[in-house]
Motif scaffolding. Structure first.
Motif, short mmCIF file in Angstrom:
data_model
loop_
_atom_site.label_atom_id
_atom_site.label_comp_id
_atom_site.label_asym_id
_atom_site.label_seq_id
_atom_site.Cartn_x
_atom_site.Cartn_y
_atom_site.Cartn_z
N ASP A 2 -5.43 11.10 -6.87
CA ASP A 2 -6.05 11.10 -8.31
C ASP A 2 -5.19 11.67 -9.16
OD1 ASP A 2 -8.24 9.41 -7.52
OD2 ASP A 2 -9.40 11.12 -6.82
N ARG A 121 1.28 10.39 0.88
CA ARG A 121 0.83 9.18 2.05
C ARG A 121 1.78 9.80 3.13
NH1 ARG A 121 3.30 3.33 1.86
NH2 ARG A 121 5.21 4.53 1.80
N SER A 124 0.46 12.99 4.63
CA SER A 124 -0.77 12.60 5.33
C SER A 124 -0.43 11.79 6.70
CB SER A 124 -1.69 11.56 4.57
OG SER A 124 -2.14 12.21 3.19
N GLU A 146 -6.46 2.99 7.06
CA GLU A 146 -7.00 3.30 5.77
C GLU A 146 -6.10 4.08 4.69
OE1 GLU A 146 -10.60 5.80 6.94
OE2 GLU A 146 -11.24 4.64 8.26
N LEU A 147 -5.26 4.82 5.47
CA LEU A 147 -4.17 5.55 4.60
C LEU A 147 -3.40 4.59 3.82
CD1 LEU A 147 -2.98 8.23 3.61
CD2 LEU A 147 -1.46 8.06 5.36
N ALA A 149 -4.36 1.65 2.93
CA ALA A 149 -5.23 0.67 2.18
C ALA A 149 -5.49 1.62 0.75
CB ALA A 149 -6.53 0.35 2.66
N VAL A 150 -5.78 2.65 0.91
CA VAL A 150 -5.80 3.94 -0.30
C VAL A 150 -4.77 4.00 -0.81
CG1 VAL A 150 -6.49 6.50 -0.83
CG2 VAL A 150 -7.78 5.11 1.07
N THR A 151 -3.46 4.01 -0.43
CA THR A 151 -2.26 4.09 -1.11
C THR A 151 -1.99 3.01 -1.87
OG1 THR A 151 -1.33 5.60 0.60
CG2 THR A 151 0.23 4.59 -0.72
N LYS A 152 -2.25 1.69 -1.07
CA LYS A 152 -2.02 0.40 -1.96
C LYS A 152 -2.88 0.28 -3.15
CE LYS A 152 -2.19 -4.54 -1.33
NZ LYS A 152 -1.92 -4.74 -2.79
N GLY A 153 -4.26 0.86 -3.16
CA GLY A 153 -5.10 0.90 -4.12
C GLY A 153 -4.59 1.76 -5.33
N TYR A 154 -4.11 2.96 -5.10
CA TYR A 154 -3.61 3.83 -6.04
C TYR A 154 -2.23 3.26 -6.77
CZ TYR A 154 -6.95 7.54 -5.55
OH TYR A 154 -8.18 8.26 -5.35
#
Length: 172
Positions: A2, A121, A124, A146-147, A149-154
């Protein structure tokens, strides 16, 4: 992640477009009694026209230092004038070459933010790999998915902000 995204958006806001934006000037360091102080803490910033801004210092003795800091700040091309109570700042119209330079700067800042996210990433993923003995391979694999997916979103959010800023810069 974030914080990396917020930092990228702040950096994008500091690159000037055809309109003057108070966000460009807020972090300009002004030498105020020997201490570099952000301009936003020393003055109010108002935009009466598209290419003009009025800087009203809270302390009139800082007027000359504010004018000097704005004039010497790189990549603005701003020309401040001091009338004794306020500083009136005008920015010239951007040429097409200058717009392209700013697009390159914004892309560089976007890439820096992506690198920050990828570093987070990587750290983590290393932490997840350290947990393999405690939780098992299946749980680690699920965590890695999940990691990702979150990274791709950011990264997608940074790309979207980058596209908006590029469109804003190239708009005549």
């Amino acid at each position: 992640m974030d914080r990396a995204l917020d930092s990228a958006k702040t950096d994008f806001g500091q690159v000037r477009t055809g309109r003057i934006n108070p966000g460009l000037f807020q972090k300009i360091p002004v030498d105020y009694y020997g201490t570099p102080t952000p301009l936003a803490q020393l003055a109010s910033l108002q935009v009466p026209e598209a290419r003009t801004m009025i800087v009203t210092p809270y302390d009139k003795s800082a007027l000359k230092e504010i004018e000097r800091a704005i004039a010497t700040f790189p990549n603005l091309g701003a020309s401040p004038t001091n009338d004794g109570t306020i500083v009136r700042v005008t920015i010239p119209e951007l040429t097409q070459d200058r717009r392209k330079e700013f697009v390159k700067i914004v892309r560089g800042k976007g890439e820096d933010a992506k690198v920050q996210i990828r570093n987070i990433r990587r750290k983590s993923k290393e932490s997840l790999d350290g947990l393999k003995t405690e939780v098992g391979d299946d749980e680690v694999a699920r965590g890695e998915k999940e990691l990702e997916a979150v990274t791709k979103g950011y990264i997608d959010q940074i790309d979207d902000a980058l596209k908006k800023k590029e469109a804003e810069l190239l708009e005549v």
